[in-house]
Write an enzyme that holds these catalytic residues in place. Structure first.
Site, mmCIF file in Angstrom:
data_model
loop_
_atom_site.group_PDB
_atom_site.id
_atom_site.type_symbol
_atom_site.label_atom_id
_atom_site.label_comp_id
_atom_site.label_asym_id
_atom_site.label_seq_id
_atom_site.Cartn_x
_atom_site.Cartn_y
_atom_site.Cartn_z
ATOM 1 N N CYS A 26 0.829 -1.304 0.118
ATOM 2 C CA CYS A 26 -0.042 -0.032 -0.090
ATOM 3 C C CYS A 26 0.811 1.145 -0.005
ATOM 4 O O CYS A 26 2.067 1.199 -0.413
ATOM 5 C CB CYS A 26 -0.955 -0.082 1.143
ATOM 6 S SG CYS A 26 -0.105 -0.144 2.752
ATOM 7 N N HIS A 523 13.190 -16.876 35.929
ATOM 8 C CA HIS A 523 12.848 -17.846 36.439
ATOM 9 C C HIS A 523 11.181 -18.246 36.326
ATOM 10 O O HIS A 523 10.604 -17.357 37.171
ATOM 11 C CB HIS A 523 13.276 -18.224 37.910
ATOM 12 C CG HIS A 523 13.133 -19.634 38.296
ATOM 13 N ND1 HIS A 523 12.001 -20.258 38.613
ATOM 14 C CD2 HIS A 523 14.266 -20.501 38.467
ATOM 15 C CE1 HIS A 523 12.222 -21.323 39.112
ATOM 16 N NE2 HIS A 523 13.496 -21.859 38.772
#
Length: 599
Positions: A26, A523
């Site tokens: 476009c 973790h």
């Protein structure tokens, strides 16, 4: 970087030519349809010089380039076979209906945008010229007006070509079908009210100039007829009989059934929109003006764009563009507010450039390069766009031609509500700029200090202090300094460029070292090692180089919670030799500034 080099890098990082189903562009974006978006290296593409951002929306992988998108598209076409052959097949059953619909509309309308923009701009310039004395009966006016009007008059032929590419029909047979709808003697018969029949079957004539839906439906039907002909006609005569049968079947069918049905549907859509608009133009303007740029970001505006084209064909004016047009200037205003407020020279230059570009209707650099990056400027632009949309809605402002809205297309809005449209543009730009300047941008957050290393959030979720983590190993700081995040979904990404040093097969923890030597431990959950990899999908391995934003681990948050595990995720600096500062945000999204490390 040259366009050729940029094209090579983009092709390489989207997974190569074999991963591309189709490609269109476009005004600012390369719109890829990929077989597998997961193998595309989005982080690497976004780092390329010449790429503004990457957006995945509507089933498309959109690479935002900016004003030079046509040059990059041309380079891709020159160095690859993308779009030179039949599109690669895709399993449509796996695609969402909305994604398929958006892809269909954008694929048909995007290629003709240059013609629509050119025609619309000429229309606007002619309006100005007439007001300054140009004779509307002069040869100069007629020739230029022919250039502008031909785009819209012969729109069915342009749409026939792009529809044929999308549906897989013969391009030139489709163009003939489009031409048949515009045949002068049949148009004259409609104008004169002359009755026409096809071997005794009455034909419901309609004016198909500037129409949208009839030709799209007709070309879809053509693609099916052509496929059947190619399947069942003997190869010896196929090249002769297929085009003959296609035209004999499709053109009459379009005049007898497809055209009238599509015309009624077009009229119904137009009447439905006009009814909703008439209920409260102000409310309609506020809503559309506020949400338009959000729709643009996700590609959903393509569901509304055809309604605007349909309005032009039916009524000669498009109030949708009148209501959403000022939102472009709101994005420009927010970027300008950042320019005024920023202290870093590079940010100021980028913000000013993006603001100017948005004023000329290309908003992607402002949206992706500035406003979305800092969030609040984008939000304030939405507010300003809503206010401006309410103004133009109340005044009935409308575009008299198609095309994106920028400073050069302002003349297209001359007529009813033109003064209000100018006022709305001013309000949108300056209100967004003022709100951003005072409330939307903090220069203290500029990531420009060469003596600092920035870690962004690797998760979406709620931020808590490390001391609040119910595990002494983390809460006491034994493993390092940092904070924790309670994830709201199941994706962990790299918070910075670096190398993977630890990647447990269980997926519960990832350790990495940044390019500056900072060691990070992430973790996922507490005691989740006990799951032995269940619900975790590790995407990296030890020794792998990663870029900020690359996916490290995918995990099933809900199932982990169902197993009664705490999902809180500590983010630690395990070798904190320098001073660190932590984000004060209560909630973060992936990519938000999280930890700053003094080098």
């Amino acid at each position: 970087m040259s366009y050729q080099d940029l094209a090579k890098q983009i092709i390489q990082n989207i997974g190569g030519e074999d991963n591309v189903i189709s490609l269109v562009h476009c005004a600012t974006r390369l719109r890829f349809k990929l077989k597998d978006t997961s193998i595309a290296n989005t982080a690497a593409i976004e780092k390329l010089d010449g790429v503004v951002s990457v957006v995945q929306s509507g089933g498309q992988y959109q690479v935002v380039i900016g004003n030079t998108v046509s040059d990059v598209f041309k380079a891709i076409s020159e160095i690859s076979s993308i779009n030179q052959n039949e599109p690669n097949p895709v399993d449509k059953k796996k695609e969402k209906f909305l994604d398929r619909a958006i892809d269909l509309v954008s694929s048909i309308f995007t290629p003709i945008l240059p013609a629509l923009i050119g025609g619309g701009m000429i229309k606007g310039l002619l309006m100005i010229a007439v007001n300054f004395g140009l004779n509307a009966e002069s040869g100069a006016y007629m020739i230029l007006n022919a250039a502008a009007d031909s785009v819209f008059y012969f729109l069915p032929i342009l749409l026939a070509y792009t529809s044929a590419k999308k549906f897989g029909a013969n391009l030139y047979l489709a163009a003939v079908v489009g031409g048949a709808l515009l045949y002068p003697s049949l148009i004259q018969a409609f104008t004169d009210g002359t009755s026409v029949d096809f071997f005794g079957i009455p034909v419901i004539l309609a004016r198909y100039t500037s129409s949208v839906l009839p030709i799209i439906f007709a070309v879809y039907f053509l693609s099916k007829v052509e496929k059947l002909c190619n399947k069942y006609i003997h190869p010896v005569v196929k090249n002769v009989l297929t085009p003959l049968l296609c035209l004999i079947i499709v053109v009459p069918s379009t005049y007898l059934l497809i055209g009238p049905v599509a015309t009624y549907l077009s009229n119904a859509i137009g009447s439905g929109y006009e009814f909703m608009y008439s209920l409260s133009p102000i409310v309609c303007g506020v809503i559309l003006g506020a949400v338009w740029q959000v729709l643009v970001v996700f590609g959903l505006h393509w569901g509304i764009v055809p309604i605007g084209y349909n309005n032009l064909a039916l009524y000669g004016r498009n109030t949708i563009n009148g209501m959403v047009g000022p939102s472009n200037f709101a994005q420009a205003g927010s970027a300008f507010g950042v320019f005024l407020r920023a202290k870093d020279v590079k940010i100021k230059q980028l913000a000013l450039s993006a603001s100017v570009t948005a004023i000329f209707s290309i908003t992607e650099p402002a949206i992706y390069g500035i406003n979305l990056k800092y969030k609040k400027p984008f939000y304030f632009a939405l507010v300003a766009g809503g206010i401006a949309g309410g103004i133009t809605g109340a005044a009935g402002s409308a575009a008299l031609a198609a095309g994106p809205v920028g400073i050069l297309s302002i003349p297209v809005f001359m007529g009813q509500g033109f003064g209000a449209f100018i006022l709305a543009i001013i309000v949108a730009f300056f209100s967004a700029a003022i709100m951003t300047f005072f409330f939307g941008y903090n220069p203290k957050n500029e990531e420009t200090n060469e003596n600092e290393e920035i870690l962004v959030s690797p998760l979406n979720g709620e931020v808590i202090d490390l001391e609040a983590v119910p595990d002494k190993v983390f809460s006491t700081g034994e493993l390092g300094k940092g904070l924790a995040i309670i994830p709201s979904d199941g994706k962990l990404v790299a918070p910075v460029d670096g190398e993977i040093m630890v990647a447990f097969s269980t997926g519960h923890a990832i350790g990495m070292q940044t390019n500056n030597g900072t060691e990070i431990l992430m973790h996922i959950g507490l005691e989740t090692v006990e799951l032995n990899g269940k619900y975790f999908d590790v995407k990296v391995k030890v020794g792998q180089k990663v870029s900020k934003g690359d996916t490290l681990v995918l995990f099933d948050r809900e199932k982990i919670l169902d197993e009664k595990y705490n999902i809180v995720t500590p983010i630690l600096i395990t070798n904190p030799k320098q001073e660190i500062s932590l984000s004060s945000q209560a909630k973060v999204l992936i990519g938000d500034k999280l930890i700053t490390i003094k080098k």
